[in-house]
Design an enzyme around this catalytic site. Sequence first.
Site, PDB file in Angstrom:
ATOM      1  N   SER A 122      33.429  38.013  25.192  1.00  0.00           N
ATOM      2  CA  SER A 122      32.229  37.172  25.013  1.00  0.00           C
ATOM      3  C   SER A 122      31.071  37.754  25.811  1.00  0.00           C
ATOM      4  O   SER A 122      31.227  38.006  27.011  1.00  0.00           O
ATOM      5  CB  SER A 122      32.505  35.754  25.490  1.00  0.00           C
ATOM      6  OG  SER A 122      33.484  35.174  24.671  1.00  0.00           O
TER       7      SER A 122
ATOM      8  N   GLU B 222      27.439  36.981  30.445  1.00  0.00           N
ATOM      9  CA  GLU B 222      28.734  36.993  31.154  1.00  0.00           C
ATOM     10  C   GLU B 222      29.049  38.451  31.506  1.00  0.00           C
ATOM     11  O   GLU B 222      29.542  38.759  32.584  1.00  0.00           O
ATOM     12  CB  GLU B 222      29.828  36.410  30.259  1.00  0.00           C
ATOM     13  CG  GLU B 222      31.176  36.381  30.931  1.00  0.00           C
ATOM     14  CD  GLU B 222      32.236  35.617  30.129  1.00  0.00           C
ATOM     15  OE1 GLU B 222      31.897  34.634  29.436  1.00  0.00           O
ATOM     16  OE2 GLU B 222      33.408  36.026  30.196  1.00  0.00           O
TER      17      GLU B 222
ATOM     18  N   ARG C 106      33.208  31.943  35.856  1.00  0.00           N
ATOM     19  CA  ARG C 106      32.957  33.392  35.770  1.00  0.00           C
ATOM     20  C   ARG C 106      32.207  33.933  36.988  1.00  0.00           C
ATOM     21  O   ARG C 106      31.383  34.842  36.866  1.00  0.00           O
ATOM     22  CB  ARG C 106      32.195  33.755  34.493  1.00  0.00           C
ATOM     23  CG  ARG C 106      32.890  33.375  33.229  1.00  0.00           C
ATOM     24  CD  ARG C 106      34.218  34.111  33.015  1.00  0.00           C
ATOM     25  NE  ARG C 106      34.904  33.581  31.867  1.00  0.00           N
ATOM     26  CZ  ARG C 106      35.829  32.610  31.922  1.00  0.00           C
ATOM     27  NH1 ARG C 106      36.211  32.094  33.071  1.00  0.00           N
ATOM     28  NH2 ARG C 106      36.408  32.165  30.827  1.00  0.00           N
TER      29      ARG C 106
HETATM   30  C1  FAD Z   1      38.528  41.995  23.941  1.00  0.00           C
HETATM   31  C2  FAD Z   1      38.140  41.345  25.240  1.00  0.00           C
HETATM   32  C3  FAD Z   1      38.416  40.002  25.457  1.00  0.00           C
HETATM   33  C4  FAD Z   1      38.062  39.390  26.656  1.00  0.00           C
HETATM   34  N1  FAD Z   1      38.368  38.072  26.847  1.00  0.00           N
HETATM   35  C5  FAD Z   1      38.075  37.483  28.024  1.00  0.00           C
HETATM   36  C6  FAD Z   1      38.438  36.114  28.278  1.00  0.00           C
HETATM   37  O1  FAD Z   1      39.057  35.446  27.456  1.00  0.00           O
HETATM   38  N2  FAD Z   1      38.090  35.582  29.469  1.00  0.00           N
HETATM   39  C7  FAD Z   1      37.430  36.289  30.435  1.00  0.00           C
HETATM   40  O2  FAD Z   1      37.163  35.742  31.520  1.00  0.00           O
HETATM   41  N3  FAD Z   1      37.066  37.578  30.222  1.00  0.00           N
HETATM   42  C8  FAD Z   1      37.368  38.180  29.059  1.00  0.00           C
HETATM   43  N4  FAD Z   1      37.019  39.492  28.836  1.00  0.00           N
HETATM   44  C9  FAD Z   1      36.253  40.202  29.874  1.00  0.00           C
HETATM   45  C10 FAD Z   1      37.160  40.984  30.860  1.00  0.00           C
HETATM   46  O3  FAD Z   1      38.477  40.968  30.428  1.00  0.00           O
HETATM   47  C11 FAD Z   1      37.129  40.396  32.269  1.00  0.00           C
HETATM   48  O4  FAD Z   1      35.832  40.220  32.718  1.00  0.00           O
HETATM   49  C12 FAD Z   1      37.905  41.282  33.252  1.00  0.00           C
HETATM   50  O5  FAD Z   1      38.347  40.479  34.316  1.00  0.00           O
HETATM   51  C13 FAD Z   1      37.098  42.449  33.801  1.00  0.00           C
HETATM   52  O6  FAD Z   1      37.991  43.317  34.540  1.00  0.00           O
HETATM   53  P1  FAD Z   1      37.694  44.883  34.680  1.00  0.00           P
HETATM   54  O7  FAD Z   1      38.767  45.479  35.489  1.00  0.00           O
HETATM   55  O8  FAD Z   1      37.461  45.495  33.355  1.00  0.00           O
HETATM   56  O9  FAD Z   1      36.349  44.842  35.518  1.00  0.00           O
HETATM   57  P2  FAD Z   1      35.135  45.880  35.431  1.00  0.00           P
HETATM   58  O10 FAD Z   1      34.400  45.686  34.145  1.00  0.00           O
HETATM   59  O11 FAD Z   1      35.585  47.262  35.760  1.00  0.00           O
HETATM   60  O12 FAD Z   1      34.258  45.329  36.628  1.00  0.00           O
HETATM   61  C14 FAD Z   1      33.726  44.022  36.595  1.00  0.00           C
HETATM   62  C15 FAD Z   1      32.970  43.780  37.911  1.00  0.00           C
HETATM   63  O13 FAD Z   1      33.898  43.813  38.993  1.00  0.00           O
HETATM   64  C16 FAD Z   1      33.453  44.761  39.990  1.00  0.00           C
HETATM   65  N5  FAD Z   1      34.645  45.394  40.551  1.00  0.00           N
HETATM   66  C17 FAD Z   1      35.623  46.085  39.880  1.00  0.00           C
HETATM   67  N6  FAD Z   1      36.558  46.516  40.758  1.00  0.00           N
HETATM   68  C18 FAD Z   1      36.161  46.092  41.996  1.00  0.00           C
HETATM   69  C19 FAD Z   1      36.716  46.207  43.300  1.00  0.00           C
HETATM   70  N7  FAD Z   1      37.900  46.833  43.526  1.00  0.00           N
HETATM   71  N8  FAD Z   1      36.037  45.643  44.333  1.00  0.00           N
HETATM   72  C20 FAD Z   1      34.863  44.993  44.127  1.00  0.00           C
HETATM   73  N9  FAD Z   1      34.283  44.858  42.917  1.00  0.00           N
HETATM   74  C21 FAD Z   1      34.939  45.378  41.871  1.00  0.00           C
HETATM   75  C22 FAD Z   1      32.617  45.767  39.211  1.00  0.00           C
HETATM   76  O14 FAD Z   1      31.692  46.427  40.044  1.00  0.00           O
HETATM   77  C23 FAD Z   1      31.923  44.868  38.209  1.00  0.00           C
HETATM   78  O15 FAD Z   1      30.809  44.286  38.805  1.00  0.00           O
HETATM   79  C24 FAD Z   1      37.385  40.132  27.660  1.00  0.00           C
HETATM   80  C25 FAD Z   1      37.132  41.498  27.437  1.00  0.00           C
HETATM   81  C26 FAD Z   1      37.511  42.093  26.267  1.00  0.00           C
HETATM   82  C27 FAD Z   1      37.263  43.558  26.084  1.00  0.00           C
END
Ligand code: FAD
Length: 296
Positions: A215, A286, A167
């Site tokens: 999580s 996380e 992560r």
């Molecule tokens: C129901 C559910 C289930 C999930 N299951 C999992 C799982 O099984 N495994 C897992 O790993 N995660 C899981 N997650 C968490 C989530 O899916 C991941 O962390 C996902 O990759 C986050 O992507 P995001 O676009 O929403 O990022 P955001 O929440 O928008 O951003 C996350 C981070 O990335 C940075 N960021 C975003 N865009 C950029 C960019 N263009 N340049 C630089 N930095 C940037 C942001 O500033 C922030 O610090 C789950 C979430 C949910 C809601």
Amino acid sequence: MDILSKNVDITHLSNYQTPAKAQWYFELSWEDDIDKLSEIVSWSKEENIPILWVSWGTNMLFAFDVYEWIVVKNSLVWWTYDENSKILESYWSEGIWSIAESLEEDYWQDLWHRFIGLPGSIAGAIYGNAGCFGLETENNFVSCRVLGLESWQESIIQKKDMDFSYRSSVLKETKKHFIISAIFDLSEKIEKYHSDVDNIDFRENKQPKWNSCGSFFKNPSREQSAWFLIEQVWLKGKEIWWAMFSDIHANFLMNTWDASHQDMLHLIEMAKKRVKEEFNIDLINEVQIITNTKND
Ligand SMILES: Cc1cc2nc3c(=O)[nH]c(=O)nc-3n(C[C@H](O)[C@H](O)[C@H](O)COP(=O)(O)OP(=O)(O)OC[C@H]3O[C@@H](n4cnc5c(N)ncnc54)[C@H](O)[C@@H]3O)c2cc1C
């Protein structure tokens, strides 16, 4: 700063949906908007106001009422897959789940099957090395195109320089780059471990459905899950106002209706304290808690 909107409601930008506003806001939707970023970045330096990048907001808890940083929401989407070379290229805000689904349906390419049901964007997945059921973002990653926030130069970061770990990545550790796009090589199946879990059944039937970011805590180790520790300290199903640790999966922190960020933080601290007292283990977030003083 004319390009930025002021006092914008950003509650919907985090999956937790706790009430939140941003003093400064910009939404980046077109490649041409990237030029405007340089103005925003230089203004942010002059005024000493940092920037928070938000893609799908599925990994961040807004722990403020009014955010004093500049919020830049990334909405640039487009991806392409070459069936011969098996190279996938995607802009930052494409959903990893929809790409995985389309790869199967339209190209008979199932290497990303595990990502069906994984919320969030390509950028979010790279930043935090998202993964599930043995497959992690780093596995097929080749390189990403980034903008350096100090030099304002575009460059390519190769996998060997990404320092991917559980992560995490160099981008998360340094917070000095903005991800524009990325390339993945889907010619070889590489998994961290084998899992027999049916991910589609898990996502549809076994994963809690309320507003959550998945999580909340990292697993302390492969043998020791955060959900197990939370269950052991009697917090599975615990609800404070509308903040709750799911009664289905104890590591899912949820906003079941109208929770404030204070309610969420209260529950998080309770879990950390009890697990420390009972097992002498420090639970590590996380999900990122975003405050006006830091973005951890
Ligand atoms: C129901 C559910 C289930 C999930 N299951 C999992 C799982 O099984 N495994 C897992 O790993 N995660 C899981 N997650 C968490 C989530 O899916 C991941 O962390 C996902 O990759 C986050 O992507 P995001 O676009 O929403 O990022 P955001 O929440 O928008 O951003 C996350 C981070 O990335 C940075 N960021 C975003 N865009 C950029 C960019 N263009 N340049 C630089 N930095 C940037 C942001 O500033 C922030 O610090 C789950 C979430 C949910 C809601």
